[in-house]
Design an enzyme around this catalytic site. Structure first.
Site, PDB file in Angstrom:
ATOM      1  N   ASP A  31       0.899  -1.144   0.000  1.00  0.00           N
ATOM      2  CA  ASP A  31       0.000   0.000   0.000  1.00  0.00           C
ATOM      3  C   ASP A  31       0.942   1.198   0.000  1.00  0.00           C
ATOM      4  O   ASP A  31       1.556   1.501   1.035  1.00  0.00           O
ATOM      5  CB  ASP A  31      -0.876  -0.002   1.257  1.00  0.00           C
ATOM      6  CG  ASP A  31      -1.806   1.191   1.279  1.00  0.00           C
ATOM      7  OD1 ASP A  31      -1.416   2.262   0.786  1.00  0.00           O
ATOM      8  OD2 ASP A  31      -2.924   1.059   1.804  1.00  0.00           O
ATOM      9  N   HIS A  32       1.096   1.872  -1.135  1.00  0.00           N
ATOM     10  CA  HIS A  32       2.198   2.833  -1.216  1.00  0.00           C
ATOM     11  C   HIS A  32       2.034   3.999  -0.244  1.00  0.00           C
ATOM     12  O   HIS A  32       2.999   4.662   0.094  1.00  0.00           O
ATOM     13  CB  HIS A  32       2.417   3.315  -2.662  1.00  0.00           C
ATOM     14  CG  HIS A  32       1.466   4.363  -3.128  1.00  0.00           C
ATOM     15  ND1 HIS A  32       0.209   4.080  -3.591  1.00  0.00           N
ATOM     16  CD2 HIS A  32       1.579   5.712  -3.209  1.00  0.00           C
ATOM     17  CE1 HIS A  32      -0.395   5.197  -3.935  1.00  0.00           C
ATOM     18  NE2 HIS A  32       0.408   6.206  -3.716  1.00  0.00           N
ATOM     19  N   HIS A  91      -5.699   2.877   1.297  1.00  0.00           N
ATOM     20  CA  HIS A  91      -4.959   4.036   1.786  1.00  0.00           C
ATOM     21  C   HIS A  91      -5.641   4.736   2.966  1.00  0.00           C
ATOM     22  O   HIS A  91      -5.018   4.997   3.993  1.00  0.00           O
ATOM     23  CB  HIS A  91      -4.764   5.076   0.676  1.00  0.00           C
ATOM     24  CG  HIS A  91      -4.165   4.516  -0.585  1.00  0.00           C
ATOM     25  ND1 HIS A  91      -3.246   3.501  -0.592  1.00  0.00           N
ATOM     26  CD2 HIS A  91      -4.347   4.845  -1.889  1.00  0.00           C
ATOM     27  CE1 HIS A  91      -2.887   3.229  -1.837  1.00  0.00           C
ATOM     28  NE2 HIS A  91      -3.554   4.029  -2.647  1.00  0.00           N
TER      29      HIS A  91
HETATM   30  C1  BG6 Z   1      -3.425   4.710  -6.222  1.00  0.00           C
HETATM   31  C2  BG6 Z   1      -4.768   4.737  -6.889  1.00  0.00           C
HETATM   32  O1  BG6 Z   1      -3.359   3.668  -5.305  1.00  0.00           O
HETATM   33  O2  BG6 Z   1      -3.203   5.944  -5.564  1.00  0.00           O
HETATM   34  C3  BG6 Z   1      -4.869   5.896  -7.848  1.00  0.00           C
HETATM   35  O3  BG6 Z   1      -4.972   3.519  -7.599  1.00  0.00           O
HETATM   36  C4  BG6 Z   1      -4.497   7.195  -7.159  1.00  0.00           C
HETATM   37  O4  BG6 Z   1      -6.168   5.984  -8.406  1.00  0.00           O
HETATM   38  C5  BG6 Z   1      -3.191   7.067  -6.429  1.00  0.00           C
HETATM   39  O5  BG6 Z   1      -4.411   8.193  -8.150  1.00  0.00           O
HETATM   40  C6  BG6 Z   1      -2.913   8.294  -5.590  1.00  0.00           C
HETATM   41  O6  BG6 Z   1      -1.631   8.212  -5.040  1.00  0.00           O
HETATM   42  P1  BG6 Z   1      -0.812   9.496  -4.674  1.00  0.00           P
HETATM   43  O7  BG6 Z   1       0.453   8.969  -4.077  1.00  0.00           O
HETATM   44  O8  BG6 Z   1      -0.589  10.260  -5.941  1.00  0.00           O
HETATM   45  O9  BG6 Z   1      -1.642  10.278  -3.698  1.00  0.00           O
END
Ligand code: BG6
Length: 515
Positions: A185-186, A248
């Site tokens: 989960d980044h 997230h």
């Molecule tokens: C991803 C989603 O996990 O997170 C995307 O699949 C989203 O739809 C993205 O745009 C948002 O990540 P960040 O790091 O740009 O806030």
């Protein structure tokens, strides 16, 4: 946390090496780790994808990605050739046994060259439907069998709902040990998200007031300015709840609400987080409309440009009912949080790209100042700015300068950039390094994923059963549908306007900025 594994000879295999994730995130992250000197000296990367491509062409394409997406900008000086030399390309279908055999030979070649059995990381940067196929190939060919040295990295979405997530878990844990599976989960790799733990548990100041006696409510906003772009095909089957909330937003909520861990061992942190998910009051199917709001953007203008509505995006049906906005009101049934609402919202094509957690404290128990002095009075608010301008802001009341007694809000700010004068690593840098080190603290365990799915299941089911009558229902550049504002106003509250991180940013007056 295990830190001993980092310098082991490693082969990093990317399934889906021709895809966006590899190009935009994984390789730029590896490049930055390389510049920092964080990669093992003996590291080889093998990119696997269906297209036929030479090593040279593969490397050229990766360089374009680094030039465009590396946080340090274009490739630096003479650093590219030595970095790129580690990259190899293997063309073939993951499902075909001959691809597996070719991969096996390639892995063996590195072991022989290096005279060791290298660690193997298999990164599945592929659509969810292919994960099981690729993982089964790896298991059948015995390529990922050492439970200490071989790891499998699985991207979200992990399953499509509770049943499919469980089925995927059963398949994966039937072939690999849980310790080998790294579910990414980044958001958990983002610096400020990690800093929530440091802020809460390395400072004595806030923990005593971190509960229902002092906190009125919590808001978590993860807003995006962009639309779905070229990801319509994927997004049509996902929607905001699956794409962002299940993972997230709920993970951020866990870090805000969890109890103090006894240690920083991966399982201890994950146990404490899953306790929060288990304590969230389930949303009853007949009550979904009281606790959840969905929305979809229409066409309009954003950032000075005409932009299409969601239904006009590529890969999206003209009558699509997929939500591009979701908001939830959740309660946590435990001693610490009983009765404190947690409001979550996320959406595409909103007014700004901003991720923030706002914690609103209760008002003072007795207002001693004359009414004329406190016309502008606001309760204390702590804002954790995840992006952009990572940092923390504490809004307090102060006497305004002058001969009259007049109170007004002022902000105490901590800004990462100013405090540490260093650029923060991208989430993927942190997470890739953790995979190489074998540290699973920032990765999701099966029970976390499944509990999160079971929480949103009633909302998904109810939205599936009753199509929205009013889509599209919000304009690009707004803060979402009217119903999202109503979710809070029925509790006598408002969504906060994001707090700017930088003094140069346009200040947003709360009273007018609340939407
Ligand atoms: C991803 C989603 O996990 O997170 C995307 O699949 C989203 O739809 C993205 O745009 C948002 O990540 P960040 O790091 O740009 O806030």
């Amino acid at each position: 946390m295990q830190r001993d594994n980092q310098q082991q000879p490693t082969v990093f295999v990317i399934f889906g090496a021709g895809g966006d994730l590899t190009w935009r995130k994984l390789v730029p992250a590896l490049y930055n780790l390389y510049l920092n000197g964080d990669l093992p000296e003996r590291l080889a990367v093998v990119g696997v994808d269906s297209k036929e491509l030479s090593d040279q062409a593969f490397r050229r394409r990766l360089r374009e990605g680094v030039d465009q997406f590396s946080r340090r900008g274009k490739v630096e000086g003479q650093t590219w050739p030595a970095f790129a030399a580690r990259f190899n390309y293997l063309g073939g279908d993951f499902a075909a046994p001959q691809t597996g055999t070719a991969l096996g030979n390639c892995l063996q070649k590195f072991d022989q060259e290096w005279g060791v059995e290298a660690n193997r990381i298999f990164y599945l940067a592929i659509p969810p439907a292919q994960v099981e196929i690729a993982a089964t190939q790896l298991a059948e060919l015995g390529l990922c069998k050492d439970c200490h040295r071989d790891r499998l990295v699985v991207e979200k979405p992990f399953g499509h709902d509770l049943d499919s997530a469980r089925a995927l878990d059963r398949t994966l844990t039937g072939m690999f040990s849980e310790a080998q599976i790294f579910r990414i989960d980044h958001y958990l790799g983002k610096e400020t998200v990690q800093n929530i733990l440091a802020f809460r548990f390395a400072n004595a100041l806030f923990e005593p007031i971190w509960d229902r006696r002092y906190i009125d409510h919590v808001q978590i906003t993860v807003a995006e300015k962009v639309g779905v772009g070229h990801r319509g095909g994927y997004y049509e089957h996902a929607g905001a709840l699956r794409d962002m909330v299940q993972n997230h937003l709920l993970q951020i909520l866990c870090l805000i609400a969890m109890e103090a861990p006894v240690s920083f061992a991966a399982d201890e942190i994950r146990n404490k987080k899953v306790d929060v998910l288990r304590a969230i009051h389930p949303i009853r199917p007949e009550k979904v409309h009281h606790f959840a709001v969905r929305g979809q953007y229409g066409q309009g203008r954003s950032g000075g440009l005409d932009v299409p509505g969601y239904r006009q995006e590529k890969g999206v049906g003209p009558e699509s009912c997929t939500e591009t906005f979701a908001a939830l009101r959740l309660f946590i049934d435990n001693w610490r949080w009983q009765g404190v609402p947690f409001y979550l919202r996320t959406g595409k094509r909103l007014a700004d790209k901003v991720s923030q957690v706002s914690i609103l404290f209760r008002p003072v128990p007795h207002q001693s100042f004359p009414a004329t002095a406190v016309e502008n009075w606001q309760p204390n608010r702590l804002v954790i700015r995840i992006q952009p301008e990572e940092g923390i802001t504490l809004r307090i009341q102060a006497k305004q300068p002058g001969t009259r007694l007049l109170l007004g809000p002022v902000d105490m700010k901590f800004c990462y950039r100013d405090a540490f004068r260093a650029t923060t690593p991208e989430a993927y840098e942190t997470l890739l390094l953790d995979v190489m080190r074998g540290d699973a603290t920032l990765f999701m365990r099966a029970d976390q994923v499944e509990t999160a799915w079971s929480l949103i299941a009633p909302v998904l089911d109810s939205w599936q059963a009753v199509p929205p009558g009013d889509f599209p229902d919000y304009a690009p550049g707004s803060w979402g549908p009217e119903a999202a504002a109503a979710l809070l106003s029925q509790d006598g509250r408002n969504w906060f306007a994001p707090v700017p991180g930088d003094d140069n940013d346009e200040a947003i007056d709360d009273a007018s900025g609340v939407r």
